[in-house]
Design a protein around this motif. Structure first.
Motif, PDB file in Angstrom:
ATOM      1  N   ARG A 253       0.849  -1.311   0.143  1.00  0.00           N
ATOM      2  CA  ARG A 253      -0.091   0.032   0.021  1.00  0.00           C
ATOM      3  C   ARG A 253       0.783   1.363  -0.212  1.00  0.00           C
ATOM      4  NH1 ARG A 253      -2.524  -2.952   4.153  1.00  0.00           N
ATOM      5  NH2 ARG A 253      -4.219  -4.049   3.209  1.00  0.00           N
ATOM      6  N   ALA A 254       2.025   1.362   0.909  1.00  0.00           N
ATOM      7  CA  ALA A 254       2.729   2.721   0.946  1.00  0.00           C
ATOM      8  C   ALA A 254       3.393   2.680  -0.250  1.00  0.00           C
ATOM      9  CB  ALA A 254       3.823   2.430   1.940  1.00  0.00           C
ATOM     10  N   ALA A 255       3.938   1.786  -0.946  1.00  0.00           N
ATOM     11  CA  ALA A 255       4.662   1.696  -2.080  1.00  0.00           C
ATOM     12  C   ALA A 255       3.889   2.118  -3.503  1.00  0.00           C
ATOM     13  CB  ALA A 255       5.312   0.317  -2.593  1.00  0.00           C
ATOM     14  N   THR A 256       2.641   1.647  -3.313  1.00  0.00           N
ATOM     15  CA  THR A 256       1.814   2.027  -4.538  1.00  0.00           C
ATOM     16  C   THR A 256       1.314   3.474  -4.525  1.00  0.00           C
ATOM     17  OG1 THR A 256       0.842   0.000  -4.518  1.00  0.00           O
ATOM     18  CG2 THR A 256      -0.732   1.490  -5.362  1.00  0.00           C
ATOM     19  N   THR A 257       1.297   3.852  -3.014  1.00  0.00           N
ATOM     20  CA  THR A 257       0.876   5.616  -2.995  1.00  0.00           C
ATOM     21  C   THR A 257       2.025   6.575  -3.532  1.00  0.00           C
ATOM     22  OG1 THR A 257      -0.556   4.684  -1.131  1.00  0.00           O
ATOM     23  CG2 THR A 257       0.283   7.130  -1.194  1.00  0.00           C
ATOM     24  N   GLY A 258       3.311   5.788  -2.939  1.00  0.00           N
ATOM     25  CA  GLY A 258       4.530   6.630  -3.203  1.00  0.00           C
ATOM     26  C   GLY A 258       5.153   6.590  -4.770  1.00  0.00           C
ATOM     27  N   ALA A 259       4.748   5.460  -5.478  1.00  0.00           N
ATOM     28  CA  ALA A 259       5.230   5.195  -6.921  1.00  0.00           C
ATOM     29  C   ALA A 259       4.817   6.250  -7.861  1.00  0.00           C
ATOM     30  CB  ALA A 259       5.091   3.731  -7.383  1.00  0.00           C
TER      31      ALA A 259
END
Length: 454
Positions: A253-259
């Motif tokens: 979830r965090a990586a999807t938001t930051g990418a």
């Protein structure tokens, strides 16, 4: 028999007069139902490695079809159902091996944390859809109509004149790059939650994944992925104690938001791309442990394999082959939405600053030029290894047919044989008579008898 048209008598009579009908039937049967095989001219010579004796010499003229026929290998079901089915099965076995072991992957990967995640595209304008209410009931679309499940307008813009076709096409063109950025961020996020630096993370764990691209009805790519946490050497080593499905899901979830990646600037508008807000993450459970009540390995593998043989043509009614001239569109049966997506690719593809995106070459894919099925190196076996295993099985089967013994796919009976071969492209497809015979030889779906180990 699957043929539905009358047999081409003249061509069949010509084949029969050559006296090679039984041999031709065997050659066609080896295609496994491929409808557009590649025809090759050339020769193949087998020489004993120890004595130099010529064991066998074959030229294309010796073959009953006059050429060597090999399967086209097209993964698209709309182009060659037989080869696409082989591709689907191989993908299923590849995904399954990474979930429960096999094909060189140890069985204990079934105990590693793993999730099934779906990444969607952002919105480029409202489209006709079938929204669901709190209780799961289907509600009317924004247009006021309660669309049927197979309604042709689903996925098409409510207002095509205000829909951001440029953004949609450019999203598809950058989706593969965005996934690579996400995979980098994901490793960072997992390391952060484990209290490790990125450099130290390599010595404790590894992120493995396999994904497939699917087109939504609106013509935009989204990704389905199996993501797994392993030990430092991949699936062969157990993950550390801190690795859990919840930690992995939180990192995703965090990586999807930051990418996020920058896109081109077109007519003064600077584009940037990120995944859509809809992100679905579900933990994969083993049917052996959970009685099949949760998301199982078999269901995930079957779901991913299904989309490995489909492209934009299946979801949006576009083409399954490249567009050579834009004038072709006037004579093709395409949806208006697909036609506008293709034209947008063609128009943007003419801009010098966007040449690297090769939008005209990939206009039939609505701008997406990435691989449909990708995986990390240590997720499981490879499609190439599965093809090699199947070829070895068939060679052993052919040898066993002459010897009257059961084929052994493990035994290599050609270790001391030197093979010299030269083949040149001679065409694609079958003659009318060969086509009719090949259709007559094609078994009904589900009765092919392909060995499951291959």
């Amino acid at each position: 028999m699957t043929a539905t048209t009358a047999p081409p008598l003249a061509d069949l009579v010509s084949i029969a007069q050559l006296g090679t009908m039984p041999a031709l039937l065997r050659q066609l049967q080896g295609l496994g139902g491929c409808t557009h095989p590649v025809r090759l001219d050339g020769h193949r010579t087998e020489i004993h490695g120890g004595t130099g004796e010529v064991l066998h010499h074959l030229t294309s003229a010796d073959l009953p079809a006059g050429h060597l026929l090999i399967r086209c290998g097209n993964r698209r079901a709309t182009r060659c159902p037989a080869c696409a089915e082989t591709y689907r099965r191989d993908t299923y076995h590849l995904i399954t091996a990474g979930l429960r072991g096999g094909k060189g992957t140890p069985d204990h990967v079934a105990t590693h944390p793993r999730v099934f995640a779906t990444f969607t595209a952002p919105s480029f304008g409202p489209v006709h859809n079938r929204p669901t209410g709190p209780a799961g009931q289907i509600r009317p679309c924004r247009c006021g109509v309660l669309h049927g499940e197979d309604a042709a307008e689903l996925g098409t813009p409510l207002d095509p004149d205000t829909y951001d076709y440029r953004g949609a096409v450019l999203w598809n063109a950058h989706a593969g790059v965005l996934w690579r950025r996400f995979s980098i961020y994901l490793r960072r996020e997992v390391a952060k939650r484990a209290g490790l630096t990125q450099r130290a993370f390599r010595d404790h764990a590894r992120v493995s994944f396999a994904k497939v691209a699917e087109y939504q009805r609106r013509g935009l790519v989204h990704f389905h992925a199996v993501i797994r946490l392993d030990g430092p050497d991949g699936g062969t080593t157990p993950p550390p104690g801190w690795a859990t499905p919840d930690l992995l899901a939180d990192a995703i979830r965090a990586a999807t938001t930051g990418a996020r990646i920058p896109g081109p600037t077109v007519d003064g508008r600077a584009y940037a791309f990120a995944f859509g807000r809809q992100l679905d993450i579900r933990t994969i459970r083993s049917a052996d442990f959970d009685g099949g009540t949760d998301l199982t390995e078999r269901a995930v593998a079957a779901y991913i394999a299904k989309y490995a043989t489909k492209g934009a043509e299946t979801a949006t009614g576009t083409l399954d082959r490249p567009v050579r001239l834009i004038g072709e569109l006037a004579h093709l049966d395409l949806s208006d939405h697909a036609r506008r997506m293709i034209r947008t690719c063609w128009d943007l593809g003419a801009r010098p600053d966007l040449q690297d995106l090769r939008l005209r070459a990939w206009a039939h894919m609505l701008g997406f030029r990435g691989h449909f099925s990708t995986k990390t190196r240590r997720y499981s076996t490879t499609l190439g290894a599965l093809r090699d295993a199947r070829a070895a099985w068939r060679r052993a089967q052919a040898l066993a047919a002459h010897a009257g013994t059961r084929p052994d796919p493990v035994e290599d009976q050609e270790e001391t044989t030197l093979v010299l071969a030269h083949w040149a492209f001679a065409g694609i497809g079958l003659t009318p008579g060969e086509t009719w015979l090949a259709q007559a030889l094609t078994p009904a779906p589900g009765t092919e008898g392909e060995p499951t180990h291959a």
